[in-house]
Design an enzyme around this catalytic site. Structure first.
Site, short mmCIF file in Angstrom:
data_model
loop_
_atom_site.label_atom_id
_atom_site.label_comp_id
_atom_site.label_asym_id
_atom_site.label_seq_id
_atom_site.Cartn_x
_atom_site.Cartn_y
_atom_site.Cartn_z
N GLY A 183 30.94 9.14 4.86
CA GLY A 183 31.52 8.95 3.53
C GLY A 183 32.36 10.13 3.09
N SER A 219 29.79 4.56 4.33
CA SER A 219 29.02 5.45 5.20
C SER A 219 27.90 4.67 5.88
CB SER A 219 28.44 6.58 4.33
OG SER A 219 27.57 7.37 5.10
N CYS A 263 22.01 16.55 -2.68
CA CYS A 263 22.55 17.91 -2.68
C CYS A 263 22.02 18.71 -3.85
CB CYS A 263 24.07 17.88 -2.80
SG CYS A 263 24.85 17.28 -1.33
N HIS A 287 24.96 5.62 7.18
CA HIS A 287 23.53 5.89 6.98
C HIS A 287 22.97 5.35 5.68
CE1 HIS A 287 23.51 9.60 4.31
NE2 HIS A 287 24.77 9.61 4.68
N THR A 292 37.17 11.94 20.34
CA THR A 292 36.53 10.85 21.08
C THR A 292 35.56 10.11 20.17
OG1 THR A 292 36.75 12.15 23.08
CG2 THR A 292 35.17 10.32 23.15
N ASN A 307 25.92 7.14 -7.20
CA ASN A 307 24.79 7.42 -6.33
C ASN A 307 23.53 7.86 -7.07
OD1 ASN A 307 26.96 9.46 -6.51
ND2 ASN A 307 25.42 10.84 -5.68
#
Ligand SMILES: Cc1ncc(COP(=O)(O)O)c(C=O)c1O
Ligand code: FES
Length: 401
Positions: free
Chosen positions: A73, A202, A327, A204, A240, A154
């Site tokens: 994200g 995102s 965070c 996860h 990659t 969030n």
């Protein structure tokens, strides 16, 4: 009640689903080729990446060549915003509109652009944590190049009127990016119907691994690279490909967007029971709008206690939750999201986010409702802050009852 483990932090991250894991595993072992190699082993992997791209595109109502895989994200947000800023600058447009309560991946990128001479309008979100399309329209100027507003927050889970905001942006010829990291898999999304030009997601947060995500970019927007050095992702994002995680993301997102209304009905019932039970704690409040809200989000403030202490006590009882966002829980600063609702620091500090999903059970709800109120009572009985609140506001100190 017997001690149990309750995971109530699905907004921080989710468990990788068995199906996504099973799909990814062969790409670590037998199918370890580089998708850029032209022999069969490499081509197998390129095919798997293409299939995942189709799956992500289908989940969003996008076209296959509008999906770019990223490392998550934060990267998607950075790419969309910095890319649009570069494009805007070329046309002399150096104004960006966002909200005061975006994720730091958006806010800090905007602050970085301010240092480069861009002007950013941070729309206020009111006490409910919502913005309106009218606010966006009023803020649009001749030199606005981008509006970036999150689909769902969030911390407090509020859902913004994305389709209306997108419409206003298009009326004025301004690009519209949305950080939908918390929304994909929790509300139905169709980028065309919702007038979205760019969308970040995102892995996860929707039962795929950490470190993989995607950016949807509408055909016609020629976003400059964030990463240079190779021809991957149609020359736009070198490096990659993370094949196993990309394969897992394709599988996980396909499942995540299935039957969202039915899934939400069950989750919402559990959430509402949690909210009702927790608001029985004296001097507690729910943060954020009740209606336009993710089905699994509970965010309450409990006066007189520290969010951090609540988390540690809950952890001792086996409950994983969060205070503010992942965070901010590491720091003692109150969450910028709760402050943006106009909450005083003292109230913002005593906040707790419980984010449940369809893997949670009614027993989890019972357990939280059983362990949390006594924790609050205990913490308050030792809190000089609570004592002061009771004294100055003439509140009966129930912790002494
Ligand atoms: C709204 C929002 N945007 C962006 C991110 C960042 O996503 P990632 O952890 O994949 O970089 C998060 C994760 O916390 C989020 O909740
Ligand atoms: S994980 Fe969301 S604020 Fe960092």
């Amino acid at each position: 009640m017997e001690k149990r483990f309750v995971y109530a932090d699905n907004s921080a991250t989710t468990r990788v689903s068995q199906k996504a894991l099973d799909a990814a595993l062969p790409y670590f072992t037998e199918l370890y080729g580089n998708p850029s190699s032209i022999y069969s082993l490499g081509m197998e992997c390129a095919k798997a990446v293409l299939k995942a791209r189709e799956q992500v595109a289908n989940a969003l109502g996008a076209k296959v060549n509008e999906i770019y895989f990223t490392a998550g994200g934060s990267e998607s947000d950075n790419w969309a915003i910095r890319g649009c800023a570069q494009l805007g600058e070329k046309k002399g447009k150096k104004h960006i509109i966002t909200t005061a309560f975006e994720h730091h991946a958006v806010l800090h990128t905007c602050q970085y652009l301010e240092k480069l001479g861009f002007e950013v309008t941070y729309l206020p979100v009111g006490d409910k944590g919502l913005v309106t399309a009218q606010q966006v329209e009023d803020a649009i100027r001749e030199d606005t190049c981008l509006v970036t507003i999150m689909t769902a927050n969030n911390e407090i889970g509020t859902i913004q009127p994305i389709a209306e905001i997108g419409e206003v942006c298009h009326k004025h010829g301004v690009w519209f990016h949305t950080d939908a990291v918390q929304a994909v898999g929790n509300i139905d999304i169709n980028v065309k119907d919702m007038n979205i030009d760019m969308l970040s997601l995102s892995g996860h947060k929707l039962h795929a691994p950490k470190g993989v995500g995607a950016l949807y970019v509408k055909t016609g927007i020629n976003l400059p690279n964030l990463i240079y050095g190779g021809a991957q992702e149609r020359n736009k994002r070198a490096g990659t490909e993370n094949v196993p995680s990309i394969v897992a993301l394709g599988v996980a997102i396909t499942d995540a967007v299935k039957d969202i209304p039915a899934k939400n009905e069950r989750v919402r019932k559990m959430r509402d029971r949690l909210i009702e039970g927790l608001l029985k704690i004296p001097e507690s409040r729910l943060n954020g709008d009740t209606e336009h809200r993710l089905a699994g989000n509970v965010n309450i403030s409990v006066r007189g206690v520290e969010g951090e202490s609540l988390l540690l006590s809950l952890d001792l009882q086996g409950v994983a939750a969060s205070s503010g966002s992942a965070c901010t829980s590491g720091s003692l600063d109150p969450s910028h999201v709760l402050l943006s609702l106009g909450l005083p620091h003292e109230v913002a500090h005593g906040s707790l986010r419980l984010s449940i999903n369809d893997e949670n059970t009614e027993e989890d709800v019972d357990y939280i409702l059983e362990v949390l109120p006594p924790i609050v009572k205990h913490l308050r009985s030792m809190s000089p802050l609570w004592e002061r609140i009771c004294r100055t506001e003439n509140i009966h100190d129930y912790t002494l009852d």
